[in-house]
Design a protein around this motif. Structure first.
Motif, short mmCIF file in Angstrom:
data_model
loop_
_atom_site.label_atom_id
_atom_site.label_comp_id
_atom_site.label_asym_id
_atom_site.label_seq_id
_atom_site.Cartn_x
_atom_site.Cartn_y
_atom_site.Cartn_z
N ALA A 67 -25.26 -4.81 -12.68
CA ALA A 67 -24.04 -5.25 -11.99
C ALA A 67 -23.95 -6.76 -12.03
O ALA A 67 -24.97 -7.45 -12.10
N LEU A 68 -22.73 -7.26 -11.96
CA LEU A 68 -22.45 -8.69 -11.86
C LEU A 68 -21.71 -8.92 -10.56
O LEU A 68 -20.77 -8.19 -10.24
N VAL A 69 -22.13 -9.94 -9.81
CA VAL A 69 -21.47 -10.30 -8.55
C VAL A 69 -20.86 -11.69 -8.72
O VAL A 69 -21.55 -12.63 -9.14
N LEU A 91 -20.05 -9.24 -20.18
CA LEU A 91 -20.54 -8.14 -19.34
C LEU A 91 -19.42 -7.15 -19.03
O LEU A 91 -19.62 -5.94 -19.07
N HIS A 92 -18.24 -7.66 -18.73
CA HIS A 92 -17.10 -6.79 -18.45
C HIS A 92 -16.77 -5.93 -19.66
O HIS A 92 -16.56 -4.72 -19.55
N ALA A 93 -16.74 -6.54 -20.84
CA ALA A 93 -16.41 -5.81 -22.08
C ALA A 93 -17.44 -4.72 -22.37
O ALA A 93 -17.10 -3.70 -22.97
N GLU A 94 -18.67 -4.93 -21.93
CA GLU A 94 -19.73 -3.95 -22.19
C GLU A 94 -19.86 -2.93 -21.07
O GLU A 94 -20.81 -2.15 -21.06
N GLY A 95 -18.93 -2.96 -20.12
CA GLY A 95 -18.90 -1.93 -19.09
C GLY A 95 -19.79 -2.16 -17.88
O GLY A 95 -19.98 -1.26 -17.07
N VAL A 96 -20.33 -3.37 -17.74
CA VAL A 96 -21.13 -3.67 -16.56
C VAL A 96 -20.18 -3.79 -15.37
O VAL A 96 -19.19 -4.51 -15.42
N PRO A 97 -20.47 -3.09 -14.26
CA PRO A 97 -19.59 -3.18 -13.09
C PRO A 97 -19.57 -4.61 -12.52
O PRO A 97 -20.62 -5.23 -12.38
N VAL A 108 -11.92 -13.35 -11.40
CA VAL A 108 -12.14 -12.19 -12.28
C VAL A 108 -10.81 -11.68 -12.79
O VAL A 108 -10.65 -11.41 -13.99
N ARG A 109 -9.83 -11.56 -11.92
CA ARG A 109 -8.50 -11.09 -12.35
C ARG A 109 -7.90 -12.03 -13.40
O ARG A 109 -7.28 -11.58 -14.36
N GLU A 110 -8.09 -13.31 -13.21
CA GLU A 110 -7.54 -14.30 -14.14
C GLU A 110 -8.22 -14.19 -15.52
O GLU A 110 -7.56 -14.30 -16.54
N LEU A 111 -9.52 -13.96 -15.54
CA LEU A 111 -10.27 -13.99 -16.80
C LEU A 111 -10.32 -12.66 -17.54
O LEU A 111 -10.33 -12.63 -18.76
N VAL A 112 -10.41 -11.56 -16.81
CA VAL A 112 -10.53 -10.26 -17.49
C VAL A 112 -9.39 -9.30 -17.13
O VAL A 112 -9.39 -8.16 -17.57
N LEU A 113 -8.48 -9.76 -16.31
CA LEU A 113 -7.23 -9.08 -15.99
C LEU A 113 -7.34 -7.84 -15.13
O LEU A 113 -6.34 -7.33 -14.67
N ASP A 114 -8.53 -7.34 -14.90
CA ASP A 114 -8.62 -6.19 -14.00
C ASP A 114 -9.92 -6.23 -13.23
O ASP A 114 -10.92 -6.76 -13.68
N VAL A 115 -9.86 -5.72 -12.05
CA VAL A 115 -11.05 -5.57 -11.21
C VAL A 115 -10.77 -4.38 -10.30
O VAL A 115 -9.68 -4.24 -9.74
N PRO A 117 -10.39 -2.36 -7.23
CA PRO A 117 -10.21 -2.77 -5.84
C PRO A 117 -11.36 -2.33 -4.93
O PRO A 117 -11.62 -2.95 -3.90
N ASP A 118 -12.06 -1.26 -5.31
CA ASP A 118 -13.21 -0.82 -4.51
C ASP A 118 -14.42 -1.74 -4.69
O ASP A 118 -15.40 -1.61 -3.98
N ARG A 119 -14.34 -2.64 -5.66
CA ARG A 119 -15.44 -3.58 -5.92
C ARG A 119 -15.09 -4.99 -5.48
O ARG A 119 -15.67 -5.96 -5.95
N VAL A 120 -14.14 -5.11 -4.54
CA VAL A 120 -13.70 -6.41 -4.07
C VAL A 120 -13.83 -6.50 -2.56
O VAL A 120 -13.43 -5.58 -1.84
N ALA A 121 -14.38 -7.62 -2.11
CA ALA A 121 -14.37 -7.95 -0.68
C ALA A 121 -13.37 -9.09 -0.53
O ALA A 121 -13.51 -10.13 -1.17
N VAL A 122 -12.36 -8.88 0.29
CA VAL A 122 -11.32 -9.90 0.42
C VAL A 122 -11.82 -11.14 1.15
O VAL A 122 -11.26 -12.22 0.98
N ASP A 123 -12.85 -10.98 1.97
CA ASP A 123 -13.42 -12.11 2.70
C ASP A 123 -14.84 -11.76 3.12
O ASP A 123 -15.35 -10.68 2.82
N ALA A 124 -15.48 -12.69 3.80
CA ALA A 124 -16.88 -12.49 4.20
C ALA A 124 -17.07 -11.29 5.12
O ALA A 124 -18.11 -10.63 5.08
N ASP A 125 -16.07 -10.96 5.93
CA ASP A 125 -16.18 -9.81 6.82
C ASP A 125 -16.28 -8.48 6.06
O ASP A 125 -16.77 -7.50 6.58
#
Length: 140
Positions: A67-69, A91-97, A108-115, A117-125
């Motif tokens: 995984a990549l964070v 990593l994204h092209a090779e299927g790494v989450p 991430v959205r800017e560079l690879v165009l998709d992410v 939504p279940d793998r996104v935290a909108v903020d620290a909470d």
């Protein structure tokens, strides 16, 4: 997360919780965590806490990454290096989450165009939920 490998990107101005929460939780659960900074020197958090990357982007072997964070920054877009951008795209092209938080998700959205939504935290909470999702994906 035992016996799993996670790569975390570090940037100047990083948001402390968005970086350290997934790093420490993953290490606590037995994952190998590699930090890829923007260059050879340290980068500093929004509050001035330095972090040194322990792995160069070109040393990361895609097949060994589970995984990549991508944490966010407090203000603005994370200042990623060309090497970090190449690593993220590779990593994204090779299927790494890819998991992201805050402004890291915008990057991430800017560079690879998709992410996922279940793998996104909108903020620290939202970080506990993100780490729970990371743990679940790595277990399955």
């Amino acid at each position: 997360m035992s016996n799993r490998s996670i790569v975390v990107l570090a940037f100047d101005g990083y948001q402390e919780l968005e970086f350290w929460y997934p790093v420490l939780r993953a290490r606590e659960e037995g994952a190998e965590v590699k930090v890829v900074g923007p260059g050879e020197g340290p980068c500093e958090s929004h509050l001035g806490y330095p972090i040194l990357g322990d792995t160069a982007a070109d040393e990361v072997v895609s097949e060994s990454v589970d995984a990549l964070v991508v944490p966010g920054t407090v203000v603005g877009r994370p200042a990623v290096s060309d090497e970090q951008v190449s690593l993220l795209k590779r990593l994204h092209a090779e299927g790494v989450p890819v998991f992201a938080s805050g402004t890291g998700a915008h990057l991430v959205r800017e560079l690879v165009l998709d992410v996922d939504p279940d793998r996104v935290a909108v903020d620290a909470d939202s970080l506990p939920s993100l780490v729970t999702r990371l743990r679940a994906e790595l277990a399955g």
